[in-house]
Design an enzyme around this catalytic site. Sequence first.
Site, PDB file in Angstrom:
ATOM      1  CD  GLU A  22     -39.801 -14.187 -38.272  1.00 38.32           C
ATOM      2  OE1 GLU A  22     -39.521 -14.528 -37.114  1.00 38.32           O
ATOM      3  OE2 GLU A  22     -39.456 -14.849 -39.280  1.00 38.32           O
ATOM      4  CE1 TYR A  54     -18.901  -8.563 -16.176  1.00 37.33           C
ATOM      5  CE2 TYR A  54     -18.814  -6.345 -15.265  1.00 37.33           C
ATOM      6  CZ  TYR A  54     -18.525  -7.692 -15.163  1.00 37.33           C
ATOM      7  OH  TYR A  54     -17.868  -8.160 -14.072  1.00 37.33           O
ATOM      8  CB  ILE A  73     -31.404 -16.464 -34.476  1.00 41.25           C
ATOM      9  CG1 ILE A  73     -31.901 -17.886 -34.283  1.00 41.25           C
ATOM     10  CG2 ILE A  73     -32.561 -15.499 -34.592  1.00 41.25           C
ATOM     11  CD1 ILE A  73     -32.714 -18.064 -32.995  1.00 41.25           C
ATOM     12  CD  GLU A  74     -29.771 -21.266 -36.785  1.00 40.72           C
ATOM     13  OE1 GLU A  74     -30.347 -20.198 -37.127  1.00 40.72           O
ATOM     14  OE2 GLU A  74     -30.340 -22.380 -36.765  1.00 40.72           O
ATOM     15  NE  ARG A 203      12.505 -33.585 -17.766  1.00 44.84           N
ATOM     16  CZ  ARG A 203      12.840 -32.461 -18.379  1.00 44.84           C
ATOM     17  NH1 ARG A 203      12.402 -32.228 -19.603  1.00 44.84           N
ATOM     18  NH2 ARG A 203      13.629 -31.588 -17.790  1.00 44.84           N
ATOM     19  NE  ARG A 212      17.612 -32.565 -20.869  1.00 46.86           N
ATOM     20  CZ  ARG A 212      17.237 -31.318 -20.575  1.00 46.86           C
ATOM     21  NH1 ARG A 212      16.261 -30.760 -21.238  1.00 46.86           N
ATOM     22  NH2 ARG A 212      17.886 -30.654 -19.645  1.00 46.86           N
ATOM     23  CG  ASP A 215      13.261 -30.699 -22.492  1.00 45.71           C
ATOM     24  OD1 ASP A 215      12.422 -30.505 -21.613  1.00 45.71           O
ATOM     25  OD2 ASP A 215      14.275 -30.004 -22.644  1.00 45.71           O
ATOM     26  CG  ASP A 217      11.370 -26.901 -23.577  1.00 43.03           C
ATOM     27  OD1 ASP A 217      10.930 -27.299 -22.489  1.00 43.03           O
ATOM     28  OD2 ASP A 217      12.587 -26.816 -23.837  1.00 43.03           O
TER      29      ASP A 217
END
Length: 282
Positions: A22, A54, A73-74, A203, A212, A215, A217
């Site tokens: 191969e 592409y 092929i992995e 909330r 509050r 929170d 963020d």
Amino acid sequence: MNDTIFVTNLCIVGRHGVNEEERILGQRFFLDIEVKTDARRASEHDDYREAICYATLCELAQTVSDKGPYRLIETFAERVIAEILARFDAATAVLVRIRKPGAPISASFDTVGVELTRLRQRTVGFALGSNVGEKSSQIRAALAFLEAVEGMEIQKVSSFYKTAPWGKEDQDWFVNACAVGQTSLTPHQALRAAKEIEVQLGRTPGERWGPRLIDVDLLFLGEEEFASPALTLPHPEMFNRAFVMVPLAEIAGDRKVAGRRIGDVTAGLTLAPEEVEPYAVP
């Protein structure tokens, strides 16, 4: 956003395989490539330079093949993915499927192959705060929800800090903390996860900079510099907020955000008495 750029049935002749024949004679491999991205900027601007090309995907796959041979092929698929993620910052996930119809095995089949998917992991930072009810408990609950978000891994959490109100001073003191980790989420996905956690914890909409319950963020996500009506990254106020920078410097002092080292920014802050103090969690 889960927009997809794809190439189907790309034919590449390569010398990959376990058998020596191969690697001498070569054979045809057929590749499918799928790239997850947010294509809105490219489509809104109608700008080829902001798109995932592409042709470049095909060229990268051919270049990786030419660097072989690979016994598995992995390995071929893994290296194609790595090249795509390295080439396109906008790619959030890549799937590569490789079919090998000429595999030298004694069985009747159409094709054999592998399919690999890899997600881009980027560093993410959050600031958390509460000044209503059981403040520390609210932050701990929010952290638990963050850790449960698919595609999110929280790796470091700062100490808790007792901080003075910011923006509107006639309210109770806050408990604040920061968390950093790795995520495969896009900016809008990470923001949505944070806002959903706030809602889950109870909330409700209220006064800006007012009291509050919780929170959460989103401060930064990788090197992303991003602006939309719903989100700006890095967080536009983070460098001005000692209640963010002090806990963040504790766990990510060497990290740079928008070219600024977090530890250096924090060291340059002038703190008022009792503005940010370590908090002994009950």
